[in-house]
Motif scaffolding. Structure first.
Motif, PDB file in Angstrom:
ATOM      1  N   CYS A 155       0.810  -1.227   0.000  1.00  0.00           N
ATOM      2  CA  CYS A 155       0.000   0.000   0.000  1.00  0.00           C
ATOM      3  C   CYS A 155       0.839   1.269   0.000  1.00  0.00           C
ATOM      4  CB  CYS A 155      -0.932   0.008   1.207  1.00  0.00           C
ATOM      5  SG  CYS A 155      -2.087  -1.373   1.235  1.00  0.00           S
ATOM      6  N   GLY A 156       2.071   1.184   0.416  1.00  0.00           N
ATOM      7  CA  GLY A 156       2.936   2.356   0.446  1.00  0.00           C
ATOM      8  C   GLY A 156       2.681   3.223   1.672  1.00  0.00           C
ATOM      9  N   PHE A 157       2.643   4.525   1.442  1.00  0.00           N
ATOM     10  CA  PHE A 157       2.503   5.490   2.528  1.00  0.00           C
ATOM     11  C   PHE A 157       1.126   6.135   2.502  1.00  0.00           C
ATOM     12  CE2 PHE A 157       6.993   5.101   1.789  1.00  0.00           C
ATOM     13  CZ  PHE A 157       7.561   5.197   3.053  1.00  0.00           C
ATOM     14  N   LYS A 158       0.722   6.691   3.647  1.00  0.00           N
ATOM     15  CA  LYS A 158      -0.485   7.490   3.739  1.00  0.00           C
ATOM     16  C   LYS A 158      -0.134   8.757   4.499  1.00  0.00           C
ATOM     17  CE  LYS A 158      -3.410   6.735   7.503  1.00  0.00           C
ATOM     18  NZ  LYS A 158      -4.616   6.156   8.049  1.00  0.00           N
ATOM     19  N   THR A 159      -0.926   9.782   4.286  1.00  0.00           N
ATOM     20  CA  THR A 159      -0.702  11.055   4.959  1.00  0.00           C
ATOM     21  C   THR A 159      -1.893  11.361   5.842  1.00  0.00           C
ATOM     22  OG1 THR A 159       0.598  11.853   3.079  1.00  0.00           O
ATOM     23  CG2 THR A 159      -0.227  13.507   4.613  1.00  0.00           C
ATOM     24  N   ASN A 160      -1.647  11.692   7.085  1.00  0.00           N
ATOM     25  CA  ASN A 160      -2.675  12.187   7.997  1.00  0.00           C
ATOM     26  C   ASN A 160      -2.474  13.680   8.159  1.00  0.00           C
ATOM     27  OD1 ASN A 160      -3.900   9.695   8.476  1.00  0.00           O
ATOM     28  ND2 ASN A 160      -2.540   9.228  10.180  1.00  0.00           N
ATOM     29  N   TYR A 161      -3.548  14.380   8.526  1.00  0.00           N
ATOM     30  CA  TYR A 161      -3.505  15.836   8.618  1.00  0.00           C
ATOM     31  C   TYR A 161      -4.029  16.301   9.977  1.00  0.00           C
ATOM     32  CZ  TYR A 161      -3.579  15.094   3.557  1.00  0.00           C
ATOM     33  OH  TYR A 161      -3.316  14.661   2.292  1.00  0.00           O
ATOM     34  N   VAL A 162      -3.582  17.486  10.378  1.00  0.00           N
ATOM     35  CA  VAL A 162      -4.132  18.164  11.548  1.00  0.00           C
ATOM     36  C   VAL A 162      -4.351  19.615  11.136  1.00  0.00           C
ATOM     37  CG1 VAL A 162      -3.772  18.882  13.939  1.00  0.00           C
ATOM     38  CG2 VAL A 162      -2.934  16.647  13.169  1.00  0.00           C
ATOM     39  N   LEU A 163      -5.612  20.067  11.206  1.00  0.00           N
ATOM     40  CA  LEU A 163      -5.921  21.451  10.864  1.00  0.00           C
ATOM     41  C   LEU A 163      -5.255  22.377  11.876  1.00  0.00           C
ATOM     42  CD1 LEU A 163      -9.710  21.126   9.931  1.00  0.00           C
ATOM     43  CD2 LEU A 163      -7.791  21.468   8.360  1.00  0.00           C
ATOM     44  N   ASN A 164      -4.746  23.495  11.379  1.00  0.00           N
ATOM     45  CA  ASN A 164      -4.070  24.482  12.205  1.00  0.00           C
ATOM     46  C   ASN A 164      -4.957  24.913  13.369  1.00  0.00           C
ATOM     47  OD1 ASN A 164      -3.300  27.186  13.114  1.00  0.00           O
ATOM     48  ND2 ASN A 164      -1.824  27.129  11.431  1.00  0.00           N
ATOM     49  N   GLN A 165      -4.398  24.932  14.571  1.00  0.00           N
ATOM     50  CA  GLN A 165      -5.160  25.273  15.770  1.00  0.00           C
ATOM     51  C   GLN A 165      -5.666  26.712  15.724  1.00  0.00           C
ATOM     52  OE1 GLN A 165      -5.888  23.281  18.529  1.00  0.00           O
ATOM     53  NE2 GLN A 165      -7.035  24.953  19.401  1.00  0.00           N
ATOM     54  N   ALA A 166      -4.801  27.652  15.384  1.00  0.00           N
ATOM     55  CA  ALA A 166      -5.161  29.071  15.423  1.00  0.00           C
ATOM     56  C   ALA A 166      -6.031  29.482  14.237  1.00  0.00           C
ATOM     57  CB  ALA A 166      -3.898  29.925  15.452  1.00  0.00           C
ATOM     58  N   ASN A 167      -5.734  28.978  13.059  1.00  0.00           N
ATOM     59  CA  ASN A 167      -6.453  29.396  11.856  1.00  0.00           C
ATOM     60  C   ASN A 167      -6.602  28.201  10.902  1.00  0.00           C
ATOM     61  OD1 ASN A 167      -7.714  31.144  10.071  1.00  0.00           O
ATOM     62  ND2 ASN A 167      -5.802  31.679   9.062  1.00  0.00           N
ATOM     63  N   PRO A 168      -7.572  27.313  11.144  1.00  0.00           N
ATOM     64  CA  PRO A 168      -7.702  26.110  10.314  1.00  0.00           C
ATOM     65  C   PRO A 168      -8.166  26.392   8.888  1.00  0.00           C
ATOM     66  CG  PRO A 168      -9.494  26.241  11.889  1.00  0.00           C
ATOM     67  CD  PRO A 168      -8.561  27.356  12.215  1.00  0.00           C
ATOM     68  N   PHE A 169      -8.878  27.489   8.693  1.00  0.00           N
ATOM     69  CA  PHE A 169      -9.368  27.818   7.354  1.00  0.00           C
ATOM     70  C   PHE A 169      -9.565  29.323   7.248  1.00  0.00           C
ATOM     71  CE2 PHE A 169     -13.077  27.117   9.964  1.00  0.00           C
ATOM     72  CZ  PHE A 169     -13.865  28.223   9.688  1.00  0.00           C
ATOM     73  N   THR A 170      -9.563  29.800   5.993  1.00  0.00           N
ATOM     74  CA  THR A 170      -9.896  31.188   5.690  1.00  0.00           C
ATOM     75  C   THR A 170     -11.035  31.149   4.692  1.00  0.00           C
ATOM     76  OG1 THR A 170      -7.598  31.822   6.013  1.00  0.00           O
ATOM     77  CG2 THR A 170      -9.010  33.393   4.845  1.00  0.00           C
ATOM     78  N   HIS A 171     -12.110  31.865   4.995  1.00  0.00           N
ATOM     79  CA  HIS A 171     -13.321  31.869   4.167  1.00  0.00           C
ATOM     80  C   HIS A 171     -13.450  33.230   3.507  1.00  0.00           C
ATOM     81  CE1 HIS A 171     -18.004  31.795   4.098  1.00  0.00           C
ATOM     82  NE2 HIS A 171     -17.495  31.473   2.929  1.00  0.00           N
ATOM     83  N   THR A 172     -13.435  33.260   2.167  1.00  0.00           N
ATOM     84  CA  THR A 172     -13.584  34.506   1.419  1.00  0.00           C
ATOM     85  C   THR A 172     -14.626  34.340   0.329  1.00  0.00           C
ATOM     86  OG1 THR A 172     -11.778  33.887  -0.070  1.00  0.00           O
ATOM     87  CG2 THR A 172     -11.200  35.255   1.832  1.00  0.00           C
TER      88      THR A 172
END
Length: 173
Positions: free
Chosen positions: A124-141
């Motif tokens: 299967c190879g590798f997989k990537t897990n993510y953690v959304l940024n604590q202070a600013n996980p997203f910017t909505h425009t």
């Protein structure tokens, strides 16, 4: 006796050249997508289906495809984050395929996250897990052509993205 020993040696060598089949089981967890659920702004506990939603990643011309279609009609969607960068932008276009262009509305979400790469298996190879940024996980425009944001509120439900069995982000509209 020498013939029997030679026969065992030949049989032994023929089996030693066999390799184990390396096939990645389809049930093996791979790089998860960010799972987004949509809710009714007037009744926050009720899931709400989006109509003809098209999600396009930065640098792409086609939308993310689901079951052969780039339009989403439902209340939950999974989108892939980049495995080689910590930031990704998506255009969320509501009512994309509608004949009445006045109701087509586009919002832009930029996701900020950190990544960790894990070895799954040789097949299967590798997989990537993510953690959304604590202070600013997203910017909505809003889109370049300001048409008002259709997403009224966005809430992070789970910052850690290790599987697709749970909602990570809730969007209210």
């Amino acid at each position: 006796m020498k013939k029997i020993l030679l026969l065992f040696l030949v049989i032994g060598l023929s089996f030693s050249s066999c390799e184990k089949d390396d096939i990645c089981d389809e049930n093996t967890a791979t790089t998860p997508r960010l799972v987004i659920s949509f809710y009714d702004i007037n009744d926050p506990s009720t899931l709400k289906s989006v109509t003809n939603l098209k999600i396009i990643a930065d640098g792409m011309t086609e939308g993310i495809s689901y079951n052969g279609s780039t339009l989403i009609n439902g209340n939950t969607v999974g989108i892939p984050l980049k495995t080689e960068a910590d930031v990704v932008n998506f255009r969320f276009i509501l009512n994309f395929n509608d004949a009445n262009t006045a109701i087509i509305n586009e919002d832009i979400l930029q996701f900020d996250y950190s990544r960790s790469t894990l070895f799954v298996s040789r097949a299967c190879g590798f997989k990537t897990n993510y953690v959304l940024n604590q202070a600013n996980p997203f910017t909505h425009t809003d889109a370049a052509v300001a048409d008002g944001k259709w997403m009224r509120s966005i809430s992070v439900k789970n910052r850690t993205i290790t599987n697709e069995n749970e909602t990570h982000l809730e969007i209210y509209f």
